[in-house]
Design a protein around this motif. Structure first.
Motif, PDB file in Angstrom:
ATOM      1  N   UNK A 103       0.972  -1.166  -0.071  1.00  0.00           N
ATOM      2  CA  UNK A 103       0.183   0.398   0.090  1.00  0.00           C
ATOM      3  C   UNK A 103       1.023   1.433  -0.268  1.00  0.00           C
ATOM      4  N   UNK A 104       2.238   1.116   0.302  1.00  0.00           N
ATOM      5  CA  UNK A 104       3.225   2.000   0.168  1.00  0.00           C
ATOM      6  C   UNK A 104       4.035   2.698  -0.794  1.00  0.00           C
ATOM      7  N   UNK A 105       3.266   1.182  -1.664  1.00  0.00           N
ATOM      8  CA  UNK A 105       4.416   0.892  -3.748  1.00  0.00           C
ATOM      9  C   UNK A 105       3.682   1.801  -4.632  1.00  0.00           C
ATOM     10  N   UNK A 106       2.893   2.744  -4.329  1.00  0.00           N
ATOM     11  CA  UNK A 106       3.098   3.901  -5.551  1.00  0.00           C
ATOM     12  C   UNK A 106       3.691   5.183  -5.731  1.00  0.00           C
ATOM     13  N   UNK A 107       4.675   4.947  -4.800  1.00  0.00           N
ATOM     14  CA  UNK A 107       5.778   5.678  -4.670  1.00  0.00           C
ATOM     15  C   UNK A 107       7.314   5.304  -6.359  1.00  0.00           C
ATOM     16  N   UNK A 108       6.805   4.029  -6.399  1.00  0.00           N
ATOM     17  CA  UNK A 108       7.324   3.503  -8.367  1.00  0.00           C
ATOM     18  C   UNK A 108       6.188   3.910  -9.348  1.00  0.00           C
ATOM     19  N   UNK A 109       5.623   4.725  -9.697  1.00  0.00           N
ATOM     20  CA  UNK A 109       3.986   4.968 -10.128  1.00  0.00           C
ATOM     21  C   UNK A 109       5.144   5.967 -10.813  1.00  0.00           C
ATOM     22  N   UNK A 110       5.110   6.035 -11.987  1.00  0.00           N
ATOM     23  CA  UNK A 110       5.318   7.780 -12.072  1.00  0.00           C
ATOM     24  C   UNK A 110       4.093   8.783 -12.331  1.00  0.00           C
ATOM     25  N   UNK A 111       3.652   8.758 -11.660  1.00  0.00           N
ATOM     26  CA  UNK A 111       2.096   9.985 -11.135  1.00  0.00           C
ATOM     27  C   UNK A 111       2.323  10.048  -9.497  1.00  0.00           C
ATOM     28  N   UNK A 112       3.725   9.202  -8.910  1.00  0.00           N
ATOM     29  CA  UNK A 112       3.795   9.791  -7.802  1.00  0.00           C
ATOM     30  C   UNK A 112       4.855  10.608  -7.337  1.00  0.00           C
ATOM     31  N   UNK A 113       3.984  11.696  -7.175  1.00  0.00           N
ATOM     32  CA  UNK A 113       4.571  13.597  -7.359  1.00  0.00           C
ATOM     33  C   UNK A 113       5.810  14.014  -6.829  1.00  0.00           C
ATOM     34  N   UNK A 114       6.068  12.924  -4.831  1.00  0.00           N
ATOM     35  CA  UNK A 114       7.141  12.991  -4.358  1.00  0.00           C
ATOM     36  C   UNK A 114       8.116  12.251  -4.078  1.00  0.00           C
ATOM     37  N   UNK A 119       6.918  10.481   1.671  1.00  0.00           N
ATOM     38  CA  UNK A 119       6.085   9.802   1.564  1.00  0.00           C
ATOM     39  C   UNK A 119       5.907   8.611   2.112  1.00  0.00           C
ATOM     40  N   UNK A 120       4.515   7.669   1.684  1.00  0.00           N
ATOM     41  CA  UNK A 120       4.981   6.794   1.522  1.00  0.00           C
ATOM     42  C   UNK A 120       3.636   6.350   0.504  1.00  0.00           C
ATOM     43  N   UNK A 121       2.787   6.945   0.747  1.00  0.00           N
ATOM     44  CA  UNK A 121       1.802   6.895  -0.679  1.00  0.00           C
ATOM     45  C   UNK A 121       0.941   8.128  -1.105  1.00  0.00           C
ATOM     46  N   UNK A 122       0.612   8.108  -2.578  1.00  0.00           N
ATOM     47  CA  UNK A 122       0.555   9.569  -2.690  1.00  0.00           C
ATOM     48  C   UNK A 122      -1.128  10.058  -2.317  1.00  0.00           C
ATOM     49  N   UNK A 123      -1.589  10.599  -1.981  1.00  0.00           N
ATOM     50  CA  UNK A 123      -2.341  10.980  -0.934  1.00  0.00           C
ATOM     51  C   UNK A 123      -2.736  10.474  -0.206  1.00  0.00           C
ATOM     52  N   UNK A 124      -2.221   9.324   0.440  1.00  0.00           N
ATOM     53  CA  UNK A 124      -2.008   8.900   2.457  1.00  0.00           C
ATOM     54  C   UNK A 124      -1.518  10.303   3.295  1.00  0.00           C
ATOM     55  N   UNK A 125      -2.655  10.397   4.202  1.00  0.00           N
ATOM     56  CA  UNK A 125      -1.945  11.668   5.439  1.00  0.00           C
ATOM     57  C   UNK A 125      -0.286  11.042   5.518  1.00  0.00           C
ATOM     58  N   UNK A 126       0.285  12.030   5.073  1.00  0.00           N
ATOM     59  CA  UNK A 126       1.400  11.732   5.798  1.00  0.00           C
ATOM     60  C   UNK A 126       2.240  11.703   7.387  1.00  0.00           C
ATOM     61  N   UNK A 127       1.079  12.367   8.222  1.00  0.00           N
ATOM     62  CA  UNK A 127       0.961  11.786   9.780  1.00  0.00           C
ATOM     63  C   UNK A 127       1.135  10.606  10.384  1.00  0.00           C
TER      64      UNK A 127
END
Length: 428
Positions: A103-114, A119-127
């Motif tokens: 669930x944190x693997x969206x960092x591998x996606x080209x659409x992940x901007x951070x 962070x661990x997932x785009x759109x996920x609460x960083x806190x």
């Protein structure tokens, strides 16, 4: 074990296996999966402070119930680093894993901007470090976005560096397992594709498996599989061989909620099965737990999530355990009456007790709480927070497993302890 205060009532089963009588055994536990680096254990909820930092008390309660070793889950770069910091803060009690959760693997996606450290997932609460454990089929992220291969190479290199540095800073030895005891949490989760698409999860898992296989020496694997068994096993075999014969240290599939056949295949491959509150939700779940071999069992809470609830099928085993404990206490009291007990048993005192009960109609709970539990808005020192699962509740997991399997608490605890010590090298 003495317990106090209250919980929600539930009906007692009349069809469950009869567990052996209670003994004087003092249980010991290792919580193999506790998200202790989550800010919720520092009093922060959704980025806002709601009460004082009580992490020290959380760890203290765990130790009080006999849970003397806690393996803190790393599910992203940030949570893995924070888990390692906790291992340094609580030496000999807290240990860490390091990996990238599906669930944190969206960092591998080209659409992940951070950046993947942020962070661990785009759109996920960083806190917050860990996503809630319940499935959510709404708005899955579709395949087709692909994988950013250049970013992927950098992520895996950085993860390898994190692991290398952790091993260098906190080396293991014959008398010390070191702070980093497992690779993970990583795997596949098709129940929660709203965090990350299937194609990106598959890439993340495969890339991390290759890294795990290349480590010298290897680390045990801390694995996650939800509704993805076929792909999960296929990728494991691709990395470690048809019988996982190249997997040097073994591994555990934690928070298991799959089928009996899936569980048996994992055991046949030499893997261990971790169970928590999510493993007891339904009658089918409990049937799976019944079939887990004690030689392959591990216990966990997966706090702050996955608590055992009165609506869960497994709750009835807690009710039954409590009923047996009360009956045993009553029998012991009857066998050794004291003067005070004799006075309490007189008609006059019985009448006074009945009148007291009429004034206070609150029914005695069928499952007692060891510690007082309050809402976070009414936090008080020494109390647990309602809805925030803690490692001290691992004793409930053991009681339920014992009830389901019809064995003693001692058998469950000692088997899980031996299995966990063996795989994660926690002899000291």
């Amino acid at each position: 074990m003495a317990e106090a205060t209250s919980d929600q009532p539930n009906s007692v089963s009349t069809t469950a296996p009869i567990a052996p009588p209670l003994t004087s055994y003092t249980p010991r536990y290792i919580d193999i999966g506790i998200n202790l680096a989550d800010p919720i254990f520092r009093g922060r909820y959704h980025g806002k402070s709601r009460h004082p930092d009580d992490l020290q008390a959380v760890v203290g309660r765990a130790v009080e119930v006999g849970c003397t070793k806690l393996i803190v889950t790393g599910s992203s770069f940030k949570s893995s680093r924070d888990a390692l910091k906790l291992a340094k803060e609580f030496p000999g009690i807290v240990f860490a894993t390091a990996g990238i959760h599906p669930c944190s693997s969206s960092i591998f996606s080209p659409s992940h901007h951070k950046h993947h450290d942020e962070s661990q997932s785009e759109g996920e609460d960083e806190a917050e470090h860990t996503p809630a454990c319940d499935p959510d089929p709404s708005q899955p992220i579709p395949d087709g976005d692909g994988v950013d291969l250049a970013r992927s190479e950098k992520i895996i290199a950085d993860l390898a560096d994190l692991i290398t540095r952790a091993r260098k800073d906190f080396p293991s030895s014959s008398s010390n397992p070191g702070e980093l005891v497992a690779f993970g949490e990583f795997g596949l989760d098709y129940d929660r594709l709203h965090y990350c698409s299937k194609e990106v999860q598959l890439h993340s898992f495969s890339a991390q498996l290759r890294l795990a296989a290349s480590l010298t020496p290897q680390l045990p694997l801390f694995l996650h599989s939800r509704a993805a068994h076929a792909d999960f096993v296929r990728l494991l075999k691709e990395a470690f061989g048809p019988r996982l014969e190249r997997l040097e240290k073994g591994g555990v599939v934690h928070s298991f909620t799959g089928t009996v056949d899936e569980m048996r295949e994992l055991m046949d491959l030499g893997l261990y099965i971790g169970v928590n509150g999510c493993s007891f939700k339904t009658a089918e779940n409990c049937e799976v737990v019944k079939e887990i071999e004690l030689s392959r069992l591990m216990l966990e809470t997966d706090g702050p999530w996955c608590e055992v609830r009165p609506s869960h099928e497994g709750w009835k085993y807690l009710v039954e355990f409590e009923a047996r404990a009360k009956a045993a206490a009553a029998a012991a009291a009857a066998a050794a009456p004291s003067t005070a007990q004799g006075q309490a048993g007189t008609p006059e005192n019985q009448q006074q007790q009945q009148q007291g009960k009429k004034k206070n109609q609150k029914k005695d709970p069928e499952v007692l709480e060891r510690y007082k539990t309050v809402k976070k808005e009414k936090w008080e020192e020494g109390a647990m927070v309602k809805g925030r699962n803690e490692p001290c509740t691992i004793e409930r997991i053991a009681k339920i497993v014992a009830g389901i399997k019809g064995v003693s608490i001692e058998e469950v605890c000692e088997a899980a302890w031996a299995n966990t010590v063996k795989v994660f090298g926690l002899e000291s």
